[in-house]
Scaffold this motif. Structure first.
Motif, PDB file in Angstrom:
ATOM      1  N   PHE A 121      88.214 -40.567  -6.723  1.00 21.75           N
ATOM      2  CA  PHE A 121      89.619 -40.939  -6.520  1.00 21.75           C
ATOM      3  C   PHE A 121      90.556 -39.878  -7.108  1.00 21.75           C
ATOM      4  O   PHE A 121      91.622 -39.603  -6.539  1.00 21.75           O
ATOM      5  N   LEU A 122      90.169 -39.274  -8.217  1.00 19.19           N
ATOM      6  CA  LEU A 122      90.993 -38.198  -8.775  1.00 19.19           C
ATOM      7  C   LEU A 122      91.030 -36.993  -7.845  1.00 19.19           C
ATOM      8  O   LEU A 122      92.072 -36.330  -7.716  1.00 19.19           O
ATOM      9  N   LEU A 123      89.912 -36.693  -7.188  1.00 17.57           N
ATOM     10  CA  LEU A 123      89.897 -35.602  -6.208  1.00 17.57           C
ATOM     11  C   LEU A 123      90.846 -35.906  -5.053  1.00 17.57           C
ATOM     12  O   LEU A 123      91.639 -35.042  -4.637  1.00 17.57           O
ATOM     13  N   LEU A 124      90.794 -37.125  -4.525  1.00 13.43           N
ATOM     14  CA  LEU A 124      91.680 -37.499  -3.424  1.00 13.43           C
ATOM     15  C   LEU A 124      93.144 -37.454  -3.860  1.00 13.43           C
ATOM     16  O   LEU A 124      94.016 -37.001  -3.103  1.00 13.43           O
ATOM     17  N   LEU A 125      93.426 -37.909  -5.074  1.00  5.72           N
ATOM     18  CA  LEU A 125      94.806 -37.864  -5.576  1.00  5.72           C
ATOM     19  C   LEU A 125      95.265 -36.421  -5.778  1.00  5.72           C
ATOM     20  O   LEU A 125      96.437 -36.102  -5.541  1.00  5.72           O
ATOM     21  N   THR A 126      94.359 -35.543  -6.216  1.00  3.94           N
ATOM     22  CA  THR A 126      94.706 -34.123  -6.373  1.00  3.94           C
ATOM     23  C   THR A 126      95.080 -33.512  -5.033  1.00  3.94           C
ATOM     24  O   THR A 126      96.075 -32.768  -4.917  1.00  3.94           O
ATOM     25  N   LEU A 127      94.305 -33.823  -3.996  1.00  8.08           N
ATOM     26  CA  LEU A 127      94.629 -33.329  -2.659  1.00  8.08           C
ATOM     27  C   LEU A 127      95.931 -33.951  -2.160  1.00  8.08           C
ATOM     28  O   LEU A 127      96.722 -33.280  -1.482  1.00  8.08           O
ATOM     29  N   GLY A 128      96.164 -35.219  -2.497  1.00 11.02           N
ATOM     30  CA  GLY A 128      97.431 -35.851  -2.123  1.00 11.02           C
ATOM     31  C   GLY A 128      98.613 -35.185  -2.798  1.00 11.02           C
ATOM     32  O   GLY A 128      99.671 -34.993  -2.177  1.00 11.02           O
ATOM     33  N   MET A 129      98.458 -34.810  -4.071  1.00  7.00           N
ATOM     34  CA  MET A 129      99.524 -34.083  -4.760  1.00  7.00           C
ATOM     35  C   MET A 129      99.785 -32.735  -4.093  1.00  7.00           C
ATOM     36  O   MET A 129     100.942 -32.303  -3.949  1.00  7.00           O
ATOM     37  N   ALA A 130      98.715 -32.076  -3.666  1.00  6.04           N
ATOM     38  CA  ALA A 130      98.874 -30.774  -3.017  1.00  6.04           C
ATOM     39  C   ALA A 130      99.621 -30.905  -1.698  1.00  6.04           C
ATOM     40  O   ALA A 130     100.510 -30.110  -1.390  1.00  6.04           O
ATOM     41  N   PHE A 131      99.264 -31.918  -0.895  1.00  5.46           N
ATOM     42  CA  PHE A 131      99.923 -32.090   0.400  1.00  5.46           C
ATOM     43  C   PHE A 131     101.388 -32.478   0.232  1.00  5.46           C
ATOM     44  O   PHE A 131     102.276 -31.910   0.883  1.00  5.46           O
ATOM     45  N   THR A 132     101.670 -33.431  -0.634  1.00  5.83           N
ATOM     46  CA  THR A 132     103.067 -33.841  -0.832  1.00  5.83           C
ATOM     47  C   THR A 132     103.878 -32.711  -1.451  1.00  5.83           C
ATOM     48  O   THR A 132     105.075 -32.592  -1.196  1.00  5.83           O
ATOM     49  N   GLY A 133     103.230 -31.864  -2.254  1.00  4.29           N
ATOM     50  CA  GLY A 133     103.942 -30.717  -2.814  1.00  4.29           C
ATOM     51  C   GLY A 133     104.350 -29.725  -1.742  1.00  4.29           C
ATOM     52  O   GLY A 133     105.433 -29.130  -1.815  1.00  4.29           O
ATOM     53  N   GLN A 134     103.498 -29.539  -0.731  1.00  2.00           N
ATOM     54  CA  GLN A 134     103.874 -28.656   0.378  1.00  2.00           C
ATOM     55  C   GLN A 134     105.081 -29.213   1.118  1.00  2.00           C
ATOM     56  O   GLN A 134     105.976 -28.461   1.524  1.00  2.00           O
ATOM     57  N   VAL A 135     105.157 -30.531   1.282  1.00  3.22           N
ATOM     58  CA  VAL A 135     106.296 -31.141   1.969  1.00  3.22           C
ATOM     59  C   VAL A 135     107.580 -30.910   1.179  1.00  3.22           C
ATOM     60  O   VAL A 135     108.661 -30.764   1.764  1.00  3.22           O
ATOM     61  N   MET A 136     107.478 -30.845  -0.163  1.00 10.24           N
ATOM     62  CA  MET A 136     108.667 -30.670  -0.989  1.00 10.24           C
ATOM     63  C   MET A 136     109.414 -29.381  -0.674  1.00 10.24           C
ATOM     64  O   MET A 136     110.619 -29.286  -0.914  1.00 10.24           O
ATOM     65  N   ARG A 137     108.703 -28.378  -0.141  1.00  8.07           N
ATOM     66  CA  ARG A 137     109.403 -27.132   0.206  1.00  8.07           C
ATOM     67  C   ARG A 137     110.380 -27.356   1.357  1.00  8.07           C
ATOM     68  O   ARG A 137     111.389 -26.673   1.466  1.00  8.07           O
ATOM     69  N   PHE A 138     110.056 -28.282   2.238  1.00  5.52           N
ATOM     70  CA  PHE A 138     110.904 -28.694   3.355  1.00  5.52           C
ATOM     71  C   PHE A 138     111.464 -27.494   4.111  1.00  5.52           C
ATOM     72  O   PHE A 138     112.641 -27.438   4.466  1.00  5.52           O
ATOM     73  N   ASP A 139     110.590 -26.514   4.354  1.00  3.90           N
ATOM     74  CA  ASP A 139     110.960 -25.389   5.193  1.00  3.90           C
ATOM     75  C   ASP A 139     110.379 -25.609   6.586  1.00  3.90           C
ATOM     76  O   ASP A 139     109.892 -26.698   6.907  1.00  3.90           O
ATOM     77  N   GLN A 140     110.403 -24.577   7.420  1.00  3.46           N
ATOM     78  CA  GLN A 140     109.952 -24.747   8.800  1.00  3.46           C
ATOM     79  C   GLN A 140     108.465 -25.121   8.858  1.00  3.46           C
ATOM     80  O   GLN A 140     108.068 -25.993   9.622  1.00  3.46           O
ATOM     81  N   ASP A 141     107.645 -24.467   8.046  1.00  8.10           N
ATOM     82  CA  ASP A 141     106.225 -24.793   8.034  1.00  8.10           C
ATOM     83  C   ASP A 141     105.987 -26.220   7.555  1.00  8.10           C
ATOM     84  O   ASP A 141     105.162 -26.947   8.111  1.00  8.10           O
ATOM     85  N   ALA A 142     106.677 -26.615   6.486  1.00  8.54           N
ATOM     86  CA  ALA A 142     106.502 -27.975   5.971  1.00  8.54           C
ATOM     87  C   ALA A 142     106.955 -29.007   6.993  1.00  8.54           C
ATOM     88  O   ALA A 142     106.319 -30.061   7.162  1.00  8.54           O
TER      89      ALA A 142
END
Length: 488
Positions: free
Chosen positions: A127-148
């Motif tokens: 579950f910690l691995l899945l949460l780590t990947l979830g943090m990584a994905f949501t962090g990419q969205v935080m950039r809110f640029d064209q790629d995100a």
């Protein structure tokens, strides 16, 4: 210093932490576990603390608004002193944390540390691995640029394929039917509050079980785990050949964690922060968004799959993988721990590692996999171009130069990656052809950045000629209906 001793005694009488802290620090561990192989768990926790500290500092400036997020990140990059370095530490810390957690999970699997009595410790780690990947994905969205923006659109597209609940799931994910300011607010809450809170809870549970159950002993060949005898054998091992965790094992953890933090700082200083790229704009479709490094393998796998297999894969493969990880200690809780006696486990780990590295490498330079069954140097069949207009002939030249037949059959020859194009004009209208060429779709990459507007126009004119003689071209049914209704 008497006053300091009195102050410490005043707090200790009321908090009474000395006993639990000393017990945790001095608890015995097998001597052979004071090894460099056992430092990845503490390094992961150190990186988690780094993410919390840098994340809190970033949240003081970041504005989770669709209209302000992009500009607030640029303010951090260019206006605030060392703001760029703070963002870089957070971004590279995320990369290192994903890598260290994956290595830690691989080491635990290889050493058989998921076996009795540490089954729940492994499950908490999954579950910690899945949460780590979830943090990584949501962090990419935080950039809110064209790629995100477009990456989030792809994620929503995948979520929409879930049977029965796909639509409500997308609405829950995006805060509505489209990507908007509400979407960013939801992902900000996930990234800053919900996922970190869950990570703290699971980390605390994980550490508690490590302290109570002990650190996994070195996997010696012939030392078999049995539920009836393992606990007694482990206690005897720590009694006869044990060392206190502090300082015998702790110094290696501290040294390795310090080295990891130094490596993060060097990467942050040398390579700088990630983005943001261009401002998010749904009207710009000439883009080929890619996820961050740790998700590139999935990007490549989906690109290599036939379109008919994409939905089953994204809906079934992750579920099967998670279920297998969670069930592993329950079905293999006893037996040998040593990798010398577990060749299947070694083979599985090597296969996963090589596959991950291969697909990640492929995703860095190509998002698609043409079948080279045809060589584009061969001339197009004369029957396809002998009576065309100059613009259509120019489109045939573009078709030839861009090597479209590496993936598409035309005139009986070509690759099989994409559909045959001999009758494409009967299936797609002009607008649909333009969209497909510019934006791509399915397994076809977007060519909007590789073709000029004139080349797109010429290519589409040529494609519109690809239909059997006497068969009408595809038409837009909505335009037909408007034309009929407009008649008196």
């Amino acid at each position: 210093m008497p006053w300091l001793k009195k102050t410490y005694g005043w707090f200790e009488r009321r908090i009474q932490l000395e006993g639990p802290v000393m017990e945790a620090a001095l608890h015995p561990v097998p001597r052979n576990t004071a090894s460099w192989w056992y430092v990845f768990g503490s390094a992961a926790m150190t990186l988690l603390m780094l993410q919390f500290v840098t994340g809190i500092l970033l949240a003081m400036v970041y504005v989770p608004s669709g209209s302000e997020a992009w500009s607030s990140l640029n303010q951090l990059n260019h206006q605030l002193t060392l703001g760029w370095f703070l963002r870089a530490m957070h971004g590279w810390g995320s990369n290192f944390m994903v890598a260290v957690v994956l290595i830690h999970m691989a080491q635990v699997f290889l050493f058989g540390a998921y076996k009795f009595p540490r089954e729940l410790t492994w499950i908490a780690g999954v579950f910690l691995l899945l949460l780590t990947l979830g943090m990584a994905f949501t962090g990419q969205v935080m950039r809110f640029d064209q790629d995100a923006y477009w990456g989030l659109g792809i994620g929503a597209s995948i979520a929409s394929r879930v049977p029965l609940i796909g639509g409500p799931l997308v609405n829950l994910m995006l805060g509505g039917p489209t990507i908007s300011g509400a979407t960013l607010s939801r992902f900000f809450a996930l990234h800053v509050f919900i996922v970190p809170g869950a990570m703290l809870a699971f980390t605390g549970l994980h550490l508690w079980m490590v302290l109570k159950l002990g650190i996994n002993d070195w996997p010696m060949p012939g030392r078999v785990v049995r539920r009836s005898t393992y606990t007694q054998e482990y206690e005897e091992l720590t009694h006869t050949d044990g060392v206190p965790f502090v300082p015998d094992a702790l110094w290696k953890d501290l040294f390795f964690s310090a080295a990891i933090l130094a490596a993060v700082a060097v990467c942050a200083a040398v390579f700088g922060p990630y983005g943001p790229g261009g401002q998010p704009d749904p009207t710009i479709i000439q883009t080929a968004p890619k996820p961050d490094f740790f998700f590139l393998w999935l990007y490549a796998v989906l690109s290599y799959l036939p379109p008919s297999m994409e939905t089953p894969f994204v809906l079934i493969a992750p579920v099967l993988g998670i279920v297998a990880l969670l069930a592993l200690p329950l079905v293999a809780g006893e037996g040998e721990k040593s990798w010398h006696r577990r060749p299947v486990a070694v083979l599985v780990l090597v296969t996963v590692a090589v596959s991950w590295a291969t697909f990640t490498k492929l995703a860095t330079y190509t998002p698609w996999s043409p079948q080279m069954d045809a060589w584009s140097g061969y001339a197009l069949p004369q029957k396809l171009i002998h009576s065309e207009t100059p613009l259509e002939r120019q489109g045939a030249v573009v078709f030839q130069d861009k090597q479209c037949r590496n993936c598409h059959i035309i005139g009986g020859t070509g690759g099989q990656r994409g559909p045959a194009l001999d009758t494409v004009a009967t299936r797609l209208t002009e607008d649909q052809l333009v969209r497909q060429v510019i934006q791509g779709g399915g397994n076809m990459p977007a060519y909007g950045k590789n073709l000029s507007p004139a080349e797109v126009t010429a290519l589409v004119r040529f494609l519109e000629t690809l239909k059997p003689a006497g068969q009408p071209a595809a038409v837009d049914a909505s335009q037909q209906a408007q034309a009929v209704s407009a008649k008196p």
